[in-house]
Design an enzyme around this catalytic site. Structure first.
Site, PDB file in Angstrom:
ATOM      1  N   LYS A 110       7.533  84.656  13.816  1.00 29.22           N
ATOM      2  CA  LYS A 110       7.649  85.641  14.904  1.00 29.22           C
ATOM      3  C   LYS A 110       8.347  86.922  14.407  1.00 29.22           C
ATOM      4  O   LYS A 110       8.047  88.018  14.879  1.00 29.22           O
ATOM      5  CB  LYS A 110       8.380  85.026  16.099  1.00 29.22           C
ATOM      6  CG  LYS A 110       7.593  83.884  16.784  1.00 29.22           C
ATOM      7  CD  LYS A 110       6.218  84.321  17.290  1.00 29.22           C
ATOM      8  CE  LYS A 110       5.550  83.241  18.143  1.00 29.22           C
ATOM      9  NZ  LYS A 110       4.210  83.641  18.630  1.00 29.22           N
ATOM     10  N   TYR A 125       9.038  78.813  12.647  1.00 32.63           N
ATOM     11  CA  TYR A 125       8.618  79.530  13.864  1.00 32.63           C
ATOM     12  C   TYR A 125       9.324  80.891  13.942  1.00 32.63           C
ATOM     13  O   TYR A 125       8.685  81.918  14.183  1.00 32.63           O
ATOM     14  CB  TYR A 125       8.937  78.664  15.090  1.00 32.63           C
ATOM     15  CG  TYR A 125       8.454  79.243  16.402  1.00 32.63           C
ATOM     16  CD1 TYR A 125       7.110  79.178  16.754  1.00 32.63           C
ATOM     17  CD2 TYR A 125       9.347  79.842  17.289  1.00 32.63           C
ATOM     18  CE1 TYR A 125       6.656  79.706  17.966  1.00 32.63           C
ATOM     19  CE2 TYR A 125       8.907  80.367  18.503  1.00 32.63           C
ATOM     20  CZ  TYR A 125       7.565  80.293  18.839  1.00 32.63           C
ATOM     21  OH  TYR A 125       7.131  80.815  20.038  1.00 32.63           O
TER      22      TYR A 125
HETATM   23  P1  NAP Z   1       0.780  76.411  24.708  1.00 35.93           P
HETATM   24  O1  NAP Z   1       0.914  76.038  26.131  1.00 35.93           O
HETATM   25  O2  NAP Z   1       0.998  75.390  23.654  1.00 35.93           O
HETATM   26  O3  NAP Z   1      -0.664  77.099  24.501  1.00 35.93           O
HETATM   27  C1  NAP Z   1      -1.034  77.592  23.242  1.00 35.93           C
HETATM   28  C2  NAP Z   1      -2.526  77.802  23.230  1.00 35.93           C
HETATM   29  O4  NAP Z   1      -2.897  78.311  21.929  1.00 35.93           O
HETATM   30  C3  NAP Z   1      -3.297  76.505  23.429  1.00 35.93           C
HETATM   31  O5  NAP Z   1      -4.440  76.717  24.205  1.00 35.93           O
HETATM   32  C4  NAP Z   1      -3.667  76.119  21.998  1.00 35.93           C
HETATM   33  O6  NAP Z   1      -4.794  75.287  21.884  1.00 35.93           O
HETATM   34  C5  NAP Z   1      -3.950  77.500  21.413  1.00 35.93           C
HETATM   35  N1  NAP Z   1      -3.926  77.441  19.958  1.00 35.93           N
HETATM   36  C6  NAP Z   1      -2.926  76.989  19.169  1.00 35.93           C
HETATM   37  N2  NAP Z   1      -3.315  76.968  17.890  1.00 35.93           N
HETATM   38  C7  NAP Z   1      -4.586  77.438  17.865  1.00 35.93           C
HETATM   39  C8  NAP Z   1      -5.540  77.637  16.836  1.00 35.93           C
HETATM   40  N3  NAP Z   1      -5.267  77.333  15.575  1.00 35.93           N
HETATM   41  N4  NAP Z   1      -6.759  78.119  17.160  1.00 35.93           N
HETATM   42  C9  NAP Z   1      -7.066  78.412  18.450  1.00 35.93           C
HETATM   43  N5  NAP Z   1      -6.207  78.232  19.477  1.00 35.93           N
HETATM   44  C10 NAP Z   1      -4.979  77.742  19.175  1.00 35.93           C
HETATM   45  O7  NAP Z   1       1.793  77.590  24.316  1.00 35.93           O
HETATM   46  P2  NAP Z   1       2.459  78.742  25.223  1.00 35.93           P
HETATM   47  O8  NAP Z   1       3.845  78.309  25.544  1.00 35.93           O
HETATM   48  O9  NAP Z   1       1.552  79.196  26.300  1.00 35.93           O
HETATM   49  O10 NAP Z   1       2.594  79.871  24.097  1.00 35.93           O
HETATM   50  C11 NAP Z   1       1.812  81.043  24.101  1.00 35.93           C
HETATM   51  C12 NAP Z   1       2.506  82.079  23.236  1.00 35.93           C
HETATM   52  O11 NAP Z   1       3.806  82.341  23.749  1.00 35.93           O
HETATM   53  C13 NAP Z   1       2.701  81.661  21.771  1.00 35.93           C
HETATM   54  O12 NAP Z   1       2.489  82.772  20.940  1.00 35.93           O
HETATM   55  C14 NAP Z   1       4.156  81.254  21.732  1.00 35.93           C
HETATM   56  O13 NAP Z   1       4.706  81.359  20.431  1.00 35.93           O
HETATM   57  C15 NAP Z   1       4.753  82.251  22.692  1.00 35.93           C
HETATM   58  N6  NAP Z   1       6.046  81.859  23.254  1.00 35.93           N
HETATM   59  C16 NAP Z   1       6.164  80.695  23.937  1.00 35.93           C
HETATM   60  C17 NAP Z   1       7.408  80.337  24.443  1.00 35.93           C
HETATM   61  C18 NAP Z   1       7.610  79.057  25.213  1.00 35.93           C
HETATM   62  O14 NAP Z   1       8.779  78.647  25.375  1.00 35.93           O
HETATM   63  N7  NAP Z   1       6.560  78.406  25.710  1.00 35.93           N
HETATM   64  C19 NAP Z   1       8.509  81.190  24.247  1.00 35.93           C
HETATM   65  C20 NAP Z   1       8.340  82.382  23.558  1.00 35.93           C
HETATM   66  C21 NAP Z   1       7.102  82.704  23.060  1.00 35.93           C
HETATM   67  P3  NAP Z   1      -4.603  73.687  21.607  1.00 35.93           P
HETATM   68  O15 NAP Z   1      -3.763  73.174  22.718  1.00 35.93           O
HETATM   69  O16 NAP Z   1      -5.999  73.211  21.636  1.00 35.93           O
HETATM   70  O17 NAP Z   1      -3.930  73.593  20.282  1.00 35.93           O
END
Ligand code: NAP
Length: 244
Positions: free
Chosen positions: A153, A149
């Site tokens: 990033k 991961y």
């Molecule tokens: P999340 O709640 O898991 O949502 C991720 C979304 O992306 C889900 O709708 C998922 O669909 C979709 N997705 C994943 N793989 C995919 C694929 N192959 N094709 C199409 N859609 C896909 O995650 P989040 O926390 O909102 O994260 C959003 C962003 O923020 C990401 O880039 C993550 O790295 C970044 N981020 C998150 C955090 C954190 O702590 N949450 C911290 C820093 C950065 P499915 O559920 O159907 O797979």
């Protein structure tokens, strides 16, 4: 600060859940026409139920060919949020080739691909545009069990800079937001354990995790004309974590 994106056409990946879903809904509130891309149809169904103007596209972004087909007729896009990502935690010595490939396919390769599709249209129309890549504090700090991961990033931050370099001539700005932990579905995978969460919070000067809206507001700022001279930056949304 009021942000209006009236008349703009936006595309958000990973819009089914978490930060992407909230971003899609916020963009509609700001006046944009929004295309929401994700891979789970039931998430798109509930999103369209919540906000009927959203245009849903169901595709697995890890699949290059399927993505090209699904986005062939998306029409002009002014604002792109590359938000979809995959996180699977493993100790370094146990990382598997499958997890490596899946992570890089979604977190880096799909960002390049979707951006190529969208930026090609922006260039052809001469209309400019703004792209925000959702990166992480993990791009710049080593986190235990986050080998792949963190690597994706880190690559995404550098992809952001090169895109800014090459696309600037077409008046396309490219930036990233780099959040700390947000308690979405993804955040809960890594940080539900109270001791682990407390250790992380103790490294964040503001002493808390980010809320989804903290990230959404920074994305909206970078998409909007409130940031017209900003390109190629990685904007921490981390309560000061990266300053330490
Ligand atoms: P999340 O709640 O898991 O949502 C991720 C979304 O992306 C889900 O709708 C998922 O669909 C979709 N997705 C994943 N793989 C995919 C694929 N192959 N094709 C199409 N859609 C896909 O995650 P989040 O926390 O909102 O994260 C959003 C962003 O923020 C990401 O880039 C993550 O790295 C970044 N981020 C998150 C955090 C954190 O702590 N949450 C911290 C820093 C950065 P499915 O559920 O159907 O797979």
């Amino acid at each position: 600060m009021d942000i209006s994106l009236k008349g703009k056409r936006a595309l958000v990946t990973g819009a089914g859940k978490g930060i992407g879903r909230a971003t899609a809904l916020a963009l509609v509130r700001c006046g944009s026409e929004v295309t929401a891309v994700t891979r789970t149809q039931s998430d798109l169904d509930s999103l369209v139920l919540e906000c009927p103007s959203i245009i849903p596209v169901c595709v697995d972004l890890a699949d290059w060919g399927a993505t090209a087909a699904a986005l062939k007729n998306i029409g002009p896009i002014d604002l792109l949020v590359n938000n979809a990502a995959y996180a699977n935690l493993q100790p370094f010595l146990e990382v598997t080739p499958d997890q490596f490939d899946q992570s890089f396919n979604v977190n880096v390769k799909a960002v390049l691909h979707v951006s190529q599709i969208v930026a090609t249209g922006m260039k052809a129309r001469g209309s400019g545009g703004s792209i925000v890549n959702v990166s992480s504090q993990a791009s710049q700090r080593a986190l235990k069990d986050h080998t792949v991961y963190c690597a994706t990033k880190g690559a995404l931050d550098m992809l952001t800079k090169v895109m800014a370099l090459e696309l600037g001539v077409h008046q396309i700005r490219v930036n990233s937001v780099n959040p700390t932990v947000v308690m979405t579905e993804m955040g809960r995978v890594g940080w539900s354990d109270p001791d682990k969460a407390q250790t992380m919070k103790s490294r964040i000067p503001l002493g808390r995790f980010a809320e989804v809206d903290d990230v959404v507001n920074s994305i909206l700022f970078l998409l909007s004309d409130k940031s017209t001279m900003t390109s190629g930056v990685s904007l921490p949304v981390d309560g000061g974590f990266l300053a330490c």
